[in-house]
Design an enzyme around this catalytic site. Sequence first.
Site, PDB file in Angstrom:
ATOM      1  N   TYR A   5      27.021 -27.431 -23.247  1.00  0.00           N
ATOM      2  CA  TYR A   5      28.582 -27.567 -23.186  1.00  0.00           C
ATOM      3  C   TYR A   5      29.099 -28.944 -22.487  1.00  0.00           C
ATOM      4  O   TYR A   5      30.146 -29.269 -22.972  1.00  0.00           O
ATOM      5  CB  TYR A   5      29.395 -26.372 -22.811  1.00  0.00           C
ATOM      6  CG  TYR A   5      29.247 -25.066 -23.664  1.00  0.00           C
ATOM      7  CD1 TYR A   5      28.418 -25.048 -24.580  1.00  0.00           C
ATOM      8  CD2 TYR A   5      29.692 -23.897 -23.034  1.00  0.00           C
ATOM      9  CE1 TYR A   5      28.335 -23.805 -25.408  1.00  0.00           C
ATOM     10  CE2 TYR A   5      29.466 -22.612 -23.596  1.00  0.00           C
ATOM     11  CZ  TYR A   5      28.692 -22.731 -24.602  1.00  0.00           C
ATOM     12  OH  TYR A   5      28.425 -21.404 -25.288  1.00  0.00           O
ATOM     13  N   LYS A  27      14.496 -19.244 -22.049  1.00  0.00           N
ATOM     14  CA  LYS A  27      13.803 -19.433 -23.284  1.00  0.00           C
ATOM     15  C   LYS A  27      12.542 -20.394 -22.707  1.00  0.00           C
ATOM     16  O   LYS A  27      12.298 -21.417 -23.408  1.00  0.00           O
ATOM     17  CB  LYS A  27      14.519 -20.033 -24.298  1.00  0.00           C
ATOM     18  CG  LYS A  27      13.723 -20.072 -25.918  1.00  0.00           C
ATOM     19  CD  LYS A  27      13.739 -18.638 -26.068  1.00  0.00           C
ATOM     20  CE  LYS A  27      13.265 -18.605 -27.595  1.00  0.00           C
ATOM     21  NZ  LYS A  27      12.721 -17.272 -28.055  1.00  0.00           N
ATOM     22  N   ASP A  86      16.171 -13.817 -26.275  1.00  0.00           N
ATOM     23  CA  ASP A  86      15.947 -12.683 -27.395  1.00  0.00           C
ATOM     24  C   ASP A  86      15.559 -11.384 -27.076  1.00  0.00           C
ATOM     25  O   ASP A  86      16.336 -10.596 -27.532  1.00  0.00           O
ATOM     26  CB  ASP A  86      15.061 -13.357 -28.552  1.00  0.00           C
ATOM     27  CG  ASP A  86      13.927 -14.162 -28.049  1.00  0.00           C
ATOM     28  OD1 ASP A  86      13.596 -13.993 -26.818  1.00  0.00           O
ATOM     29  OD2 ASP A  86      12.823 -14.472 -29.067  1.00  0.00           O
ATOM     30  N   ASP A  88      27.273 -17.187 -22.512  1.00  0.00           N
ATOM     31  CA  ASP A  88      28.372 -16.924 -23.080  1.00  0.00           C
ATOM     32  C   ASP A  88      28.267 -16.040 -24.360  1.00  0.00           C
ATOM     33  O   ASP A  88      29.110 -15.235 -24.427  1.00  0.00           O
ATOM     34  CB  ASP A  88      28.682 -18.525 -23.789  1.00  0.00           C
ATOM     35  CG  ASP A  88      30.067 -18.526 -24.450  1.00  0.00           C
ATOM     36  OD1 ASP A  88      30.751 -17.547 -24.400  1.00  0.00           O
ATOM     37  OD2 ASP A  88      30.623 -19.423 -24.973  1.00  0.00           O
ATOM     38  N   ASP A 110      29.283 -11.683 -23.870  1.00  0.00           N
ATOM     39  CA  ASP A 110      30.294 -10.722 -25.148  1.00  0.00           C
ATOM     40  C   ASP A 110      29.560  -9.774 -25.829  1.00  0.00           C
ATOM     41  O   ASP A 110      30.151  -8.740 -26.003  1.00  0.00           O
ATOM     42  CB  ASP A 110      30.391 -11.762 -26.224  1.00  0.00           C
ATOM     43  CG  ASP A 110      31.705 -12.845 -25.822  1.00  0.00           C
ATOM     44  OD1 ASP A 110      32.257 -12.631 -24.713  1.00  0.00           O
ATOM     45  OD2 ASP A 110      32.035 -13.776 -26.408  1.00  0.00           O
TER      46      ASP A 110
END
Length: 363
Positions: free
Chosen positions: A141, A191, A223, A247, A251
Amino acid sequence: MNLNVLVLPGDGIGTEVTREAVRVMRLVAEKWGHTLNICEGLLGGVAIHKTGTPFPAETERLSAEADAVLMGAVGLPEFDNAPTDKRPETGLLGIRKTMGVFANLRPVRSYKALLDSSPLKNDRIDGVDMIIVRELTGGLYYGTPRGISGEGMDERGVNTMVYTRREIDRIARMAFELARKRRKKLTSVDKSNVLDTSQLWRRVVVEVSMDYPDVTLEHLLVDNAAMQLVLKPKQFDVLVMENMFGDILSDEGAVLAGSIGMLPSASIGAKKASGAWTGLYEPVHGSAPDIAGQGKANPFGAIGSVGAMLEYSFGLGEEAATVNRAIEEVLNSGRVTADLRPAGTPATTQETGEAVCQAIRKH
């Protein structure tokens, strides 16, 4: 105690849920004898309409002077195709940078009254109590170079994921400190089988863990972490991860709570001389312009953010605990908005906020 708070209502339902959160904040200040000084500013789409920019200079000044900031959601559909500097979300990135908040804390807790609101089986989510710690000022970001260039079939978009040792070290230490005060388990999500940034992330987190021998550290690939949040969410205590992973997974955590409207968040920066943290507080949900002005918005995430503010930025544990107990009491009473009440007559945003205030007055 003097509580100097900047309120940024934002867009859509942000103004409605923030109004109820401010009511709760005023009541708490009155009940415990604190002096509450509130000023209001512009951020997001409303700021673009009134000033031409999503993060006006006046808001930047006010945020730097405040002890804490309470914010509503930002974003409006009319800006979906606007250039980056004219998008409401750019204001959010701007205020985070100005305040130096580098850690986003998102508590995810299941409530008995909401077990049937989650699509997962009750026995899978009953007892869930975790905090997702998201690094907030690095990664995709913020990294450069970024942007869209070229034409035709050669047009390309670029974002760059960058992390420094310093950024990883400080977020890891905050996560370990939180875990030390809870169940002493930290899960680091990365990751590292693919990304160089994740390989550095894992190495630094392991090094930091040497200073916290009382906390059990485990690593999960992102994952697998996404799958485990659905399969066995009760296994988690504190999770720490980089910006984009946080992020997305936070959620996903909203499913466990029964509604994204339930989740508060605290974006934390450096500690002040008093020992309290600089903080930006906001519900996790978006601006939901399709239901704005209809009294349907769930204010619990915004009210819970006030509880987080009282705890982290002002060190007022009793007041924060009372707010959280009041939320649970209202949930048990059934005076909740439509997202939490599929049958029967739901309460309005204002009625739900008043119910929380009544519960606080009783305690």
